[in-house]
Enzyme design. Structure first.
Site, PDB file in Angstrom:
ATOM      1  N   ASP A 128       0.867  -1.191   0.000  1.00 23.74           N
ATOM      2  CA  ASP A 128       0.000   0.000   0.000  1.00 23.74           C
ATOM      3  C   ASP A 128       0.897   1.231   0.000  1.00 23.74           C
ATOM      4  O   ASP A 128       0.707   2.154   0.771  1.00 23.74           O
ATOM      5  CB  ASP A 128      -0.940  -0.003   1.210  1.00 23.74           C
ATOM      6  N   ASP A 175       7.051   1.727   2.787  1.00 24.45           N
ATOM      7  CA  ASP A 175       6.990   0.751   1.689  1.00 24.45           C
ATOM      8  C   ASP A 175       8.018   1.102   0.609  1.00 24.45           C
ATOM      9  O   ASP A 175       8.670   0.216   0.052  1.00 24.45           O
ATOM     10  CB  ASP A 175       5.612   0.748   1.037  1.00 24.45           C
TER      11      ASP A 175
END
Length: 324
Positions: free
Chosen positions: A11, A16
């Site tokens: 996501d 990330d």
């Protein structure tokens, strides 16, 4: 060196992005696809963010797939702006969605996940960095998918009952508790969990963060830009729940799961036990319950990471920033 095939389900927020960079920098890893899910921001922003990271690292040949836009059950939850409304600090200028959409594969992320695992049975490590919706949908469409995976690494859940969006609940599991429940009940491959408290207990110094973001590379400049105005990277005392519970420091949450997948020796201790995700209750919905004494009578046990070799982890983060 044996090459590890990897699929990253993400996501894509700031942590990330750093986790993806870490995987890209690993010489023994080939990323065969990146599947996108809602979470830190909406799924279209997630796709753009992944493509931005791949562009910075000059790895745009890796296919990116758009996946779940909302959780399995209930209304769409408002997105938490921990990393800005766009997931990458709300500072990037090149955000023409039409340009980015042309680079996303037409195949849905869930279909791509099933196809890639079936094409490389027993070889793929799946690393999940956001809500587990794509994984839950994949096992509903292909119930045998977990037996075809090499292993599964998840960043999410908790091990001490501490939470960052509810008193007892971590963000990724809270965003889709039913999917987290399905994945941890039905994915029977070797499964490794990097919980929220584990990552916070292995925080790094802000001095190391400064070193990381002041390298003369495109990746380092990118990280410095996207963290420049983000409140999650504030160094003020008690700037966040993390600081209140664990003290000030830099935590690259998702990068721990990727690092563990890339090099298992980074994790020096794990607890092997059965787990279950709570799907009921106001305070405990999404809570990860650990069962070290076997009361759940579950045969499938997972590895809950407890101790990390921070010197190796720092070295991997530094290598990730020295690209392309």
């Amino acid at each position: 060196m044996t090459q590890r095939l990897m699929i990253i389900d993400t996501d894509c927020g700031i942590d990330d992005a750093q986790a993806i960079m870490l995987a890209l920098a690993a010489p023994n890893v080939k990323i065969v696809g990146i599947t996108c899910c809602f979470g830190n921001t909406d799924v279209d922003n997630v796709c753009q963010n992944v493509l931005r990271v791949l562009s910075v690292c000059q790895r745009t040949q890796i296919p990116v797939f758009r996946g779940a836009a909302a959780s399995l059950v209930g209304a769409i939850k408002p997105f938490k702006d921990h990393f800005g409304t766009d997931g990458l600090g709300d500072v990037l200028e090149d955000r023409d969605s039409d340009i980015w959409k042309k680079q996303v594969q037409e195949e849905h992320a869930v279909n791509a996940l099933i196809r890639l695992v079936n094409e490389h049975q027993g070889q793929v490590s799946l690393v999940a960095l956001g809500p587990l919706t794509n994984l839950a949908l994949a096992i509903r469409l292909d119930p045998g998918i977990s037996q075809k995976l090499k292993d599964l690494y998840i960043m999410g859940g908790n091990m001490e009952g501490k939470g960052n969006v509810r008193p007892c609940t971590e963000f990724n599991f809270f965003m889709d508790p039913e999917s987290a429940y399905i994945v941890l009940e039905e994915y029977l491959c070797p499964t490794h969990l990097a919980t929220w408290e584990f990552t916070c207990r292995h925080k790094l110094s802000w001095e190391f963060f400064d070193e990381l973001t002041n390298q003369d590379t495109a990746a380092s400049r990118f990280m410095k830009t996207i963290t420049s105005k983000c409140w999650a990277f504030s160094r003020e005392p008690a700037a966040s729940i993390k600081d209140v519970l664990f003290g000030s420091g830099f935590v690259s949450y998702d990068a721990y799961a990727v690092a563990a997948c890339v090099d298992s020796s980074v994790i020096t201790e794990s607890m092997e036990c059965a787990v279950r995700v709570e799907t009921q209750g106001e305070l405990g919905r999404g809570l990860l319950a650990l069962d070290p004494t076997g009361r759940l009578d579950k045969s499938h046990r997972v590895f809950v990471m407890t101790t990390c070799d921070l010197s190796k982890f720092r070295a991997m983060l530094m290598a990730s920033i020295k690209q392309p």
